[in-house]
Design a protein around this motif. Structure first.
Motif: not given
Length: 142
Positions: A64-70, A75-83
């Motif tokens: 939640e923290i790293l994904g939302s900051l991404a 930054w690496h948005t596609r991967w962050a959104a998928l995760v």
């Protein structure tokens, strides 16, 4: 898509950034809350019957923290959104099982479940479309 094309709306990048920020608003406070209320988070995960609740809590707050900051930075948005999407989908089934709660809890639990499903849909669109021009992804060499 990091460059404007002829068929792209002039507000594309601004709307993309706003969408990323609004999605991050859902996850960042939740992750920080899990960090600051770690024992309660572990207890909540344990109450759902999941194994290794402390590990699950660390995993959840990290995603939640790293994904939302991404998402915010693009930054690496596609991967962050998928995760974040996979995380949200899994959490929906474990923590909002409207099909197995008491009748007086069905409405709210079902509402939370389908809200999460809609968020997953938005994250999948973001994963498909990318961060847009106002992002760190757009500045990375291809």
């Amino acid at each position: 898509m990091s460059h404007t094309t002829a068929d792209q709306h002039p507000l594309h990048n601004a709307l993309n950034l706003a969408g990323r920020a609004l999605l991050a608003v859902l996850f960042l406070p939740a992750g920080i809350g899990k960090l600051t209320g770690f024992a309660g988070t572990v207890g909540y995960i344990s109450s759902a019957g999941l194994p290794l609740p402390a590990v699950g809590a660390v995993l959840a707050l990290t995603v939640e923290i790293l994904g939302s900051l991404a998402l915010l930075a693009g930054w690496h948005t596609r991967w962050a959104a998928l995760v974040l999407g996979l995380f949200t989908l899994a959490a929906s089934f474990f923590f909002h099982p409207f099909w197995s709660v008491a009748p007086e809890q069905v409405f709210v639990t079902q509402l939370l479940f389908f809200k999460n499903i809609a968020v997953v849909g938005g994250l999948l669109v973001l994963a498909a479309q990318g961060a847009g021009g106002w992002s760190l992804d757009a500045r990375r060499p291809r």
